[in-house]
Design an enzyme around this catalytic site. Structure first.
Site, PDB file in Angstrom:
ATOM      1  N   PRO A  31      35.124  51.638  39.554  1.00 57.43           N
ATOM      2  CA  PRO A  31      34.582  52.461  38.464  1.00 57.43           C
ATOM      3  C   PRO A  31      33.448  51.688  37.797  1.00 57.43           C
ATOM      4  O   PRO A  31      33.628  50.532  37.413  1.00 57.43           O
ATOM      5  CB  PRO A  31      35.779  52.632  37.518  1.00 57.43           C
ATOM      6  CG  PRO A  31      36.703  51.500  37.827  1.00 57.43           C
ATOM      7  CD  PRO A  31      36.471  51.125  39.257  1.00 57.43           C
ATOM      8  N   MET A  32      32.268  52.318  37.682  1.00 58.45           N
ATOM      9  CA  MET A  32      31.112  51.633  37.091  1.00 58.45           C
ATOM     10  C   MET A  32      30.419  52.562  36.106  1.00 58.45           C
ATOM     11  O   MET A  32      29.944  53.637  36.487  1.00 58.45           O
ATOM     12  CB  MET A  32      30.151  51.177  38.191  1.00 58.45           C
ATOM     13  CG  MET A  32      30.716  50.058  39.063  1.00 58.45           C
ATOM     14  SD  MET A  32      29.623  49.576  40.429  1.00 58.45           S
ATOM     15  CE  MET A  32      30.027  50.843  41.661  1.00 58.45           C
ATOM     16  N   GLN A  67      39.552  56.761  35.951  1.00 57.37           N
ATOM     17  CA  GLN A  67      39.800  55.583  35.118  1.00 57.37           C
ATOM     18  C   GLN A  67      39.747  55.973  33.648  1.00 57.37           C
ATOM     19  O   GLN A  67      38.759  56.541  33.179  1.00 57.37           O
ATOM     20  CB  GLN A  67      38.804  54.451  35.363  1.00 57.37           C
ATOM     21  CG  GLN A  67      39.253  53.200  34.587  1.00 57.37           C
ATOM     22  CD  GLN A  67      38.310  52.028  34.661  1.00 57.37           C
ATOM     23  OE1 GLN A  67      37.161  52.122  34.255  1.00 57.37           O
ATOM     24  NE2 GLN A  67      38.805  50.901  35.168  1.00 57.37           N
ATOM     25  N   CYS A  69      37.246  45.844  31.186  1.00 55.48           N
ATOM     26  CA  CYS A  69      35.872  45.945  30.700  1.00 55.48           C
ATOM     27  C   CYS A  69      35.719  45.164  29.400  1.00 55.48           C
ATOM     28  O   CYS A  69      36.447  45.414  28.440  1.00 55.48           O
ATOM     29  CB  CYS A  69      35.480  47.404  30.486  1.00 55.48           C
ATOM     30  SG  CYS A  69      33.783  47.586  29.905  1.00 55.48           S
ATOM     31  N   LYS A 118      43.607  48.094  36.157  1.00 62.35           N
ATOM     32  CA  LYS A 118      42.525  47.197  36.584  1.00 62.35           C
ATOM     33  C   LYS A 118      42.325  46.164  35.488  1.00 62.35           C
ATOM     34  O   LYS A 118      42.087  46.511  34.336  1.00 62.35           O
ATOM     35  CB  LYS A 118      41.226  47.969  36.833  1.00 62.35           C
ATOM     36  CG  LYS A 118      40.106  47.094  37.401  1.00 62.35           C
ATOM     37  CD  LYS A 118      38.891  47.941  37.802  1.00 62.35           C
ATOM     38  CE  LYS A 118      37.883  47.105  38.591  1.00 62.35           C
ATOM     39  NZ  LYS A 118      37.191  46.107  37.773  1.00 62.35           N
ATOM     40  N   HIS A 141      40.207  41.832  39.011  1.00 64.22           N
ATOM     41  CA  HIS A 141      38.848  41.279  39.069  1.00 64.22           C
ATOM     42  C   HIS A 141      39.000  39.766  38.960  1.00 64.22           C
ATOM     43  O   HIS A 141      39.527  39.266  37.972  1.00 64.22           O
ATOM     44  CB  HIS A 141      38.008  41.840  37.922  1.00 64.22           C
ATOM     45  CG  HIS A 141      36.570  41.433  37.974  1.00 64.22           C
ATOM     46  ND1 HIS A 141      35.555  42.243  37.513  1.00 64.22           N
ATOM     47  CD2 HIS A 141      35.956  40.310  38.421  1.00 64.22           C
ATOM     48  CE1 HIS A 141      34.395  41.629  37.688  1.00 64.22           C
ATOM     49  NE2 HIS A 141      34.626  40.451  38.229  1.00 64.22           N
TER      50      HIS A 141
END
Length: 345
Positions: A32-33, A84, A114, A153, A186
């Site tokens: 997801p970006m 997400q 994030c 995530k 990550h």
């Protein structure tokens, strides 16, 4: 929205069911970006790989519950596709998860990675790593109301809370009390202040061995690795240690790497998607979107890197960048840009 024959032609496979099982697709996914993996981008990427699991941009619970737009819109052709969510209120997350499942999403993912300021101010993203019990409560609230997978995530640490013990405690709490069975890690820690989101993707060092160790210590959990992965060769090396691999910027800036994913990662016998055929398979979708008021440039901006490494790539990128935003721009812009690539091939 239903599939068109061009897409079916490109993605034909007998090995996988029409709606691929999300656990299988998680072997390779696109991250997801924010500002990148919107519905136009995902439709395009799906033409390159049938099996890759695609993720939406992060959508906040507030946007879904109170926003005026349809933040859950997607095309049926995007499956398998995961939503997400950004948020930290268990009840709001549960409400959004139910809506997403009703809309047909294949997975719900909670953003605990994030590090941007605007995310922290809303009390979600990487700062949640410091409150594992709250993350567990959020996951449990969603799992209680949906039957699709709920995943997390996250990073390997935040600020000075970056010991392996801290990471294990987090996973232990979220998997135990939250009943979360799937994690995407990550392989960097996040600095919650002092670094921009871009710097947080580049400056904290990657620590792949720590993520491998985490998988060894939690063998019953499904774990994917994310961060700095730039090729399918690297992805395959990670798959020796992990259940799945998630690729971010490389898949967006050089989407052609997805063309070989079905064969290289999923064992498909299909031939790799041809980039020129992929562009033309976009035409029915583009024409439909243009008729609904979408600007061509909002779609083609995701296609700029398609021919990376191929003669004519620079001309393709430049022509689209200079012409797709003009009034009345349509698929003729793409046809002209394709000729610039064809002339060099």
């Amino acid at each position: 929205m239903h599939g068109n024959s061009e897409m079916q032609k490109i993605n034909q496979t007998s090995a996988m069911p029409e709606k691929t099982d999300v656990h299988w697709s998680g072997r390779f996914s696109v991250a997801p970006m924010l500002d990148w993996t919107d519905r136009h981008c995902r439709y395009f990427l799906r033409l390159l790989s049938r099996n890759t699991l695609l993720y939406t941009e992060m959508v906040t619970t507030g946007a879904i519950i109170h926003g005026k737009g349809d933040y859950l819109a997607y095309s049926e052709e995007e499956h398998p596709v995961a939503l997400q969510l950004g948020g930290s209120d268990p009840a709001a997350l549960a409400q959004c998860a139910k809506l997403a499942e009703a809309r047909g999403y294949d997975e719900i993912n909670l953003n605990v990675g994030c590090p941007s300021d605007r995310v922290q101010n809303g009390m979600f993203g990487a700062c949640l790593m410091g409150n594992a019990q709250l993350v567990a409560d959020c996951v449990k609230a969603m799992r209680d109301v949906v039957s699709i997978p709920v995943t997390v995530k996250t990073r390997i640490g935040i600020d000075d809370q970056d010991s392996y013990e801290f990471l294990c405690d987090f996973i232990n709490t979220v998997s135990g009390k939250g009943e979360c069975e799937m994690f995407i890690i990550h392989a960097r820690k996040a600095w919650l202040s002092g670094l921009s989101p871009k710097e947080n993707r580049e400056i904290p060092p990657l620590d792949y061995p720590r993520v491998y160790q985490l998988k060894r210590d939690f063998p019953h959990l499904t774990m994917s690795i994310n961060g700095g992965i730039k090729s399918l060769e690297e992805a395959k090396a990670h798959l020796q240690h992990m259940d799945g691999v998630m690729v971010g910027r490389e898949a967006y800036q050089n989407p052609g790497i997805l063309a070989a994913v079905d064969r290289e990662i999923f064992g498909s016998s299909d031939t790799d998607a041809d980039p020129v055929a992929v562009v033309r398979a976009m035409y029915p979708y583009i024409e439909r979107e243009l008729s609904q008021g979408t600007y061509l440039g909002h779609i083609t901006r995701h296609m700029l890197g398609l021919f990376q490494g191929i003669p004519g790539a620079r001309q393709w990128r430049r022509y689209l960048s200079e012409n797709a935003h003009k009034a009345g721009a349509d698929i003729n812009v793409l046809e002209h840009a394709l000729k610039l690539v064809a002339d060099k091939r």
